[in-house]
Design a protein around this motif. Structure first.
Motif, PDB file in Angstrom:
ATOM      1  N   VAL A 185      -0.170  -5.809 -12.813  1.00  0.00           N
ATOM      2  CA  VAL A 185       0.686  -5.265 -11.753  1.00  0.00           C
ATOM      3  C   VAL A 185       1.129  -6.377 -10.797  1.00  0.00           C
ATOM      4  CG1 VAL A 185       0.756  -3.707  -9.760  1.00  0.00           C
ATOM      5  CG2 VAL A 185      -0.181  -2.909 -11.948  1.00  0.00           C
ATOM      6  N   ALA A 186       0.243  -7.302 -10.467  1.00  0.00           N
ATOM      7  CA  ALA A 186       0.625  -8.440  -9.620  1.00  0.00           C
ATOM      8  C   ALA A 186       1.677  -9.291 -10.316  1.00  0.00           C
ATOM      9  CB  ALA A 186      -0.605  -9.271  -9.264  1.00  0.00           C
ATOM     10  N   ASP A 240       4.910  -7.409 -10.076  1.00  0.00           N
ATOM     11  CA  ASP A 240       5.444  -7.526  -8.711  1.00  0.00           C
ATOM     12  C   ASP A 240       6.177  -8.846  -8.520  1.00  0.00           C
ATOM     13  OD1 ASP A 240       4.455  -5.019  -8.034  1.00  0.00           O
ATOM     14  OD2 ASP A 240       2.699  -5.810  -6.976  1.00  0.00           O
ATOM     15  N   TYR A 253       9.520  -8.581 -10.305  1.00  0.00           N
ATOM     16  CA  TYR A 253      10.459  -7.782  -9.508  1.00  0.00           C
ATOM     17  C   TYR A 253      11.017  -8.643  -8.363  1.00  0.00           C
ATOM     18  CZ  TYR A 253       9.624  -3.134 -11.546  1.00  0.00           C
ATOM     19  OH  TYR A 253       9.575  -2.045 -12.377  1.00  0.00           O
TER      20      TYR A 253
END
Length: 99
Positions: free
Chosen positions: A23-24, A27, A30
């Motif tokens: 997820v990091a 991120d 993104y």
């Protein structure tokens, strides 16, 4: 544009152990403007990422750096396509067909 399809190659407990790192990583992608959308497949046997990039090679390098890949819990299938039609919110990513 690229569809990056993840398929888990390990049990979910091993996937979940790397989830925070994944997820990091997402991120950061993104924030860099590379990833436009992402999420789990249903049933939960992997995920899908919609990404933009200058080249297939760059997207392959990006996938190789995913903590899920580094940790040996998934494989990627990368499909490049020309986004000649988009929703208005994605108009900046529309592409022209080659001549």
């Amino acid at each position: 544009m690229f569809v990056m399809e993840l398929t888990y190659t390990a049990p979910l407990d091993r996937v979940d152990a790397l989830l925070a790192e994944h997820v990091a990583w997402l991120d950061a992608q993104y924030a860099a403007g590379v990833v436009l959308a992402s999420g789990r497949k249903n049933p939960r046997d992997g995920g899908v990422i919609l990404a933009v990039g200058d080249s297939r090679e760059r997207i392959e390098e990006l996938a190789a750096g995913d903590p899920f890949v580094v940790g040996g819990v998934c494989e990627y299938r990368i499909t490049e396509f020309l986004a000649t039609k988009t929703a208005p919110a994605l108009a900046a990513y529309r592409q022209e067909l080659p001549a």
